[in-house]
Design a protein around this motif. Sequence first.
Motif, short mmCIF file in Angstrom:
data_model
loop_
_atom_site.label_atom_id
_atom_site.label_comp_id
_atom_site.label_asym_id
_atom_site.label_seq_id
_atom_site.Cartn_x
_atom_site.Cartn_y
_atom_site.Cartn_z
N PHE A 138 109.77 26.46 87.93
CA PHE A 138 109.55 27.69 88.70
C PHE A 138 110.54 28.77 88.30
N ALA A 139 111.83 28.42 88.27
CA ALA A 139 112.86 29.40 87.91
C ALA A 139 112.70 29.85 86.46
N LEU A 140 112.41 28.91 85.57
CA LEU A 140 112.26 29.25 84.15
C LEU A 140 111.07 30.17 83.91
N ILE A 141 109.94 29.84 84.48
CA ILE A 141 108.73 30.63 84.24
C ILE A 141 108.82 31.98 84.94
N LEU A 142 109.41 32.03 86.12
CA LEU A 142 109.62 33.31 86.78
C LEU A 142 110.55 34.18 85.94
N ALA A 143 111.55 33.58 85.34
CA ALA A 143 112.43 34.33 84.44
C ALA A 143 111.64 34.88 83.25
N PHE A 144 110.63 34.14 82.78
CA PHE A 144 109.78 34.62 81.68
C PHE A 144 109.07 35.91 82.06
N VAL A 145 108.72 36.06 83.32
CA VAL A 145 108.02 37.25 83.75
C VAL A 145 108.99 38.43 83.88
N PHE A 146 110.22 38.16 84.26
CA PHE A 146 111.22 39.21 84.39
C PHE A 146 111.84 39.59 83.04
N ARG A 147 112.10 38.60 82.21
CA ARG A 147 112.83 38.80 80.95
C ARG A 147 112.03 38.26 79.79
N PRO A 148 112.18 38.86 78.63
CA PRO A 148 111.49 38.32 77.46
C PRO A 148 112.08 36.97 77.05
N ALA A 149 111.21 36.10 76.59
CA ALA A 149 111.65 34.77 76.16
C ALA A 149 110.65 34.22 75.16
N PRO A 150 111.10 33.38 74.28
CA PRO A 150 110.16 32.75 73.34
C PRO A 150 109.32 31.70 74.08
N ILE A 151 108.01 31.86 74.07
CA ILE A 151 107.11 31.00 74.83
C ILE A 151 107.18 29.55 74.37
N ILE A 152 107.66 29.30 73.18
CA ILE A 152 107.74 27.93 72.66
C ILE A 152 108.64 27.06 73.54
N ILE A 153 109.53 27.68 74.28
CA ILE A 153 110.43 26.93 75.16
C ILE A 153 109.63 26.10 76.17
N PHE A 154 108.56 26.67 76.69
CA PHE A 154 107.78 26.00 77.74
C PHE A 154 107.21 24.66 77.26
N PRO A 155 106.42 24.62 76.17
CA PRO A 155 105.90 23.31 75.74
C PRO A 155 106.99 22.36 75.25
N VAL A 156 108.07 22.89 74.69
CA VAL A 156 109.16 22.03 74.24
C VAL A 156 109.78 21.29 75.42
N PHE A 157 109.98 21.99 76.53
CA PHE A 157 110.51 21.32 77.72
C PHE A 157 109.54 20.28 78.27
N ILE A 158 108.26 20.59 78.28
CA ILE A 158 107.28 19.61 78.77
C ILE A 158 107.31 18.36 77.90
N ILE A 159 107.31 18.55 76.58
CA ILE A 159 107.38 17.40 75.66
C ILE A 159 108.69 16.65 75.86
N GLY A 160 109.78 17.39 76.02
CA GLY A 160 111.08 16.76 76.25
C GLY A 160 111.10 15.90 77.50
N PHE A 161 110.49 16.41 78.57
CA PHE A 161 110.43 15.61 79.80
C PHE A 161 109.57 14.37 79.62
N PHE A 162 108.48 14.48 78.86
CA PHE A 162 107.66 13.29 78.58
C PHE A 162 108.46 12.26 77.80
N ILE A 163 109.26 12.70 76.84
CA ILE A 163 110.09 11.77 76.06
C ILE A 163 111.16 11.15 76.96
N LEU A 164 111.82 11.98 77.77
CA LEU A 164 112.89 11.50 78.64
C LEU A 164 112.38 10.49 79.67
N PHE A 165 111.21 10.75 80.22
CA PHE A 165 110.71 9.93 81.31
C PHE A 165 109.57 9.00 80.89
#
Length: 187
Positions: A110-137
């Motif tokens: 929620f905080a990360l994606i809301l920050a995406f709407v306020f500030r520019p960010a590379p969208i690749i961060i979003f799927p990387v975190f999802i994949i990272g959580f799948f690997i971690l868990f």
Amino acid sequence: FYSPKGRILYPIFYSGLLKIFSLNSTIIQIALALICAIVSFTTSLFIAKKLGGLCAVLSSYFSADFLHENLGGNCTELIGFILGSVSFIYFYRAFLEKKLNIYNLALFFFALILAFVFRPAPIIIFPVFIIGFFILFHGQLKTREKFFKLLMTPLIIFITIFSMNAVLKQKYSKESPSGFNNVIDSW
């Protein structure tokens, strides 16, 4: 409102602050500075507890270095800092606990994606975190329900926040571009 990058949430947010604080931008800057200080302090305490004093000092140094250039102005960087720090805390909690906690995951995204709407960010961060959580868990995803929760929580938050931004843009800023607000657009 008009935003050349299509990020209209900040002008709406700042207008709300102006209304709340009776157009007193000095009070707004003081409030944002206090929130930044609290978030920075909380992040440093969390880091000190988990990683030790040296890492906390480094975190505080980098926070102070960033904030001394951005405090006192009307900029989206402060909101990005606040949301990024909150996102970091929940990401780090999930990472250190190594236990799938949908609450931490939801608050992180929620905080990360809301920050995406306020500030520019590379969208690749979003799927990387999802994949990272799948690997971690991966060891904890033995049931379809847990797998579904891990997949759907960030996607639902992403769709909700960007839909809200699109509705607000359509209502209050029809002339603003509708492209995704990524880091490349801001350079």
